[in-house]
Write a protein that holds these residues in place. Structure first.
Motif, PDB file in Angstrom:
ATOM      1  N   LEU A 131      -3.764   7.783  -0.062  1.00 43.39           N
ATOM      2  CA  LEU A 131      -4.862   8.282   0.762  1.00 43.39           C
ATOM      3  C   LEU A 131      -5.546   9.525   0.195  1.00 43.39           C
ATOM      4  N   ASP A 132      -4.888  10.231  -0.715  1.00 39.51           N
ATOM      5  CA  ASP A 132      -5.557  11.395  -1.314  1.00 39.51           C
ATOM      6  C   ASP A 132      -6.514  10.975  -2.429  1.00 39.51           C
ATOM      7  N   LYS A 133      -6.500   9.668  -2.781  1.00 44.78           N
ATOM      8  CA  LYS A 133      -7.354   9.180  -3.861  1.00 44.78           C
ATOM      9  C   LYS A 133      -8.404   8.183  -3.379  1.00 44.78           C
ATOM     10  N   GLU A 138      -9.727   1.283   2.292  1.00 48.49           N
ATOM     11  CA  GLU A 138      -9.130   0.654   1.114  1.00 48.49           C
ATOM     12  C   GLU A 138      -7.616   0.542   1.251  1.00 48.49           C
ATOM     13  N   VAL A 139      -6.993   1.586   1.804  1.00 55.15           N
ATOM     14  CA  VAL A 139      -5.540   1.551   2.016  1.00 55.15           C
ATOM     15  C   VAL A 139      -5.185   0.468   3.029  1.00 55.15           C
ATOM     16  N   SER A 213      -0.281  11.974   5.605  1.00 60.01           N
ATOM     17  CA  SER A 213      -0.478  10.944   4.582  1.00 60.01           C
ATOM     18  C   SER A 213       0.380  11.187   3.349  1.00 60.01           C
ATOM     19  N   LEU A 214       1.008  12.361   3.255  1.00 61.50           N
ATOM     20  CA  LEU A 214       1.870  12.661   2.110  1.00 61.50           C
ATOM     21  C   LEU A 214       3.142  11.840   2.235  1.00 61.50           C
ATOM     22  N   ALA A 215       3.348  10.926   1.293  1.00 66.39           N
ATOM     23  CA  ALA A 215       4.474  10.001   1.429  1.00 66.39           C
ATOM     24  C   ALA A 215       5.502  10.126   0.316  1.00 66.39           C
ATOM     25  N   ARG A 216       5.098  10.358  -0.928  1.00 71.39           N
ATOM     26  CA  ARG A 216       6.028  10.421  -2.068  1.00 71.39           C
ATOM     27  C   ARG A 216       7.030   9.284  -2.015  1.00 71.39           C
ATOM     28  N   LEU A 242     -13.082  18.887 -11.506  1.00 71.87           N
ATOM     29  CA  LEU A 242     -11.676  18.700 -11.856  1.00 71.87           C
ATOM     30  C   LEU A 242     -11.045  17.646 -10.954  1.00 71.87           C
ATOM     31  N   GLY A 243     -10.347  16.693 -11.563  1.00 72.95           N
ATOM     32  CA  GLY A 243      -9.679  15.661 -10.788  1.00 72.95           C
ATOM     33  C   GLY A 243      -8.266  15.460 -11.279  1.00 72.95           C
ATOM     34  N   VAL A 244      -7.496  16.538 -11.316  1.00 72.37           N
ATOM     35  CA  VAL A 244      -6.158  16.469 -11.908  1.00 72.37           C
ATOM     36  C   VAL A 244      -5.089  16.029 -10.920  1.00 72.37           C
TER      37      VAL A 244
END
Length: 320
Positions: A131-133, A138-139, A213-216, A242-244
């Motif tokens: 979800l961060d991308k 889409e998800v 949304s942070l899942a790791r 920047l898209g690091v």
């Protein structure tokens, strides 16, 4: 030339035969016999004079850095090392970052009350982590179309994972009629509430975001998980966007060490990995954009005699 080409073809065919015998686990005697034939053919072939060129290459897995790049790397590593030595936090002279936190127990509890079967927990978790991308639509399409999740279940997940905030969000979820009834989620929310109390005492709670949304995706995490991300400030003149992605990440894994303990004892652990290469890229781009100059001092090589009678002189010279 034609004779050499014919020999090269024979070497190739014989090499394939030896590899095939090894894969088939043929007898050692047969393999040894065929290897001897291969070596004999190679001896007849001899070296290819046209290819005997000395080329200085950078070893595989490494790269050369310019003095300017090395100065950036030394600066970043120096800050990281000093932070770890002091067991505390220190501002790094790089763009501003934000730390996102969540808890695997909250995620697992959330999936359970939304109707995700145990067998789909991890695969749905990997989708949420995107979800961060990409967008929620889409998800959702991936979860429903590719992973077979019911649309209504995906919608319930979406109601949760699109939320982010601070301690107020933790308080809100503690009052959630469904989530508060799940034991895992309740434990995770309780620990996050305590974490935010400590963050407030340190005066850094405004730099931490509770992001559902942070899942790791790694299975061994058992509690809090976190990720440091670059805050996207407007690009300055000469800068590219920047898209690091994340520059550091980790979490708690109380069960991992016990897997290697014969008695299976529970050992509390917290880990963190830092993406130093990504930080280097950010710092280098900022320096280029600001046209900052870095002072680089190159010392000439010093030749010192190795005689054992001059050891005192060598030590004095080295100290100087």
């Amino acid at each position: 030339m034609a004779e050499r080409a014919a020999l090269e073809e024979l070497v190739k065919l014989q090499g394939e035969r030896v590899r095939g015998l090894k894969q088939q686990k043929a007898s050692a005697e047969l393999i040894e016999e065929e290897v001897a034939k291969l070596l004999k053919l190679k001896a007849q072939l001899g070296p290819d004079e046209s290819k005997q060129k000395f080329v200085l290459k950078t070893p595989k897995g490494t790269r050369d850095y310019s003095p300017r790049q090395m100065a950036v790397r030394e600066k970043v590593f120096d800050v990281i090392i000093r932070c770890f030595k002091r067991h505390g936090a220190e501002v790094i002279d790089t763009p501003v970052f934000e730390l996102k936190v969540n808890d695997r127990r909250i995620l697992d509890g959330m999936f359970a009350i939304c109707g995700v079967s145990d067998s789909k927990f991890r695969t749905i978790c990997s989708s949420v982590d995107k979800l961060d991308k990409v967008s929620w639509e889409e998800v959702k399409n991936e979860m429903v179309g590719e992973k077979g999740l019911a649309p209504e279940v995906a919608d319930r997940i979406g109601d949760y994972v699109q939320q982010h905030g601070g301690v107020s969000l933790v308080e809100q979820l503690l009052q959630d009629p469904k989530l508060s009834q799940n034991k895992q989620a309740l434990e995770g929310l309780g620990d996050l509430k305590l974490l935010f109390e400590y963050l407030t005492l340190f005066g850094i709670d405004d730099k931490i975001s509770f992001d559902l949304s942070l899942a790791r995706g790694l299975d061994y995490y058992t509690g809090v998980i976190y990720e440091a991300v670059l805050l996207q400030t407007p690009a300055q003149a000469g800068e590219e966007p920047l898209g690091v992605g994340s520059v550091a990440a980790g979490g708690r894994y109380d069960g991992l060490v016990g897997m290697f303990d014969p008695k299976g004892r529970k050992v509390p652990c917290v880990g963190l990995s830092i993406g130093v290469e990504r930080i280097f890229s950010i710092v280098e781009q900022r320096l280029e954009a600001l046209e900052e100059k870095i002072l680089i001092i190159l010392f000439p090589p010093l030749l010192i005699p190795t005689s054992k009678y001059l050891i005192n002189n060598r030590l004095i010279t080295t100290q100087q």
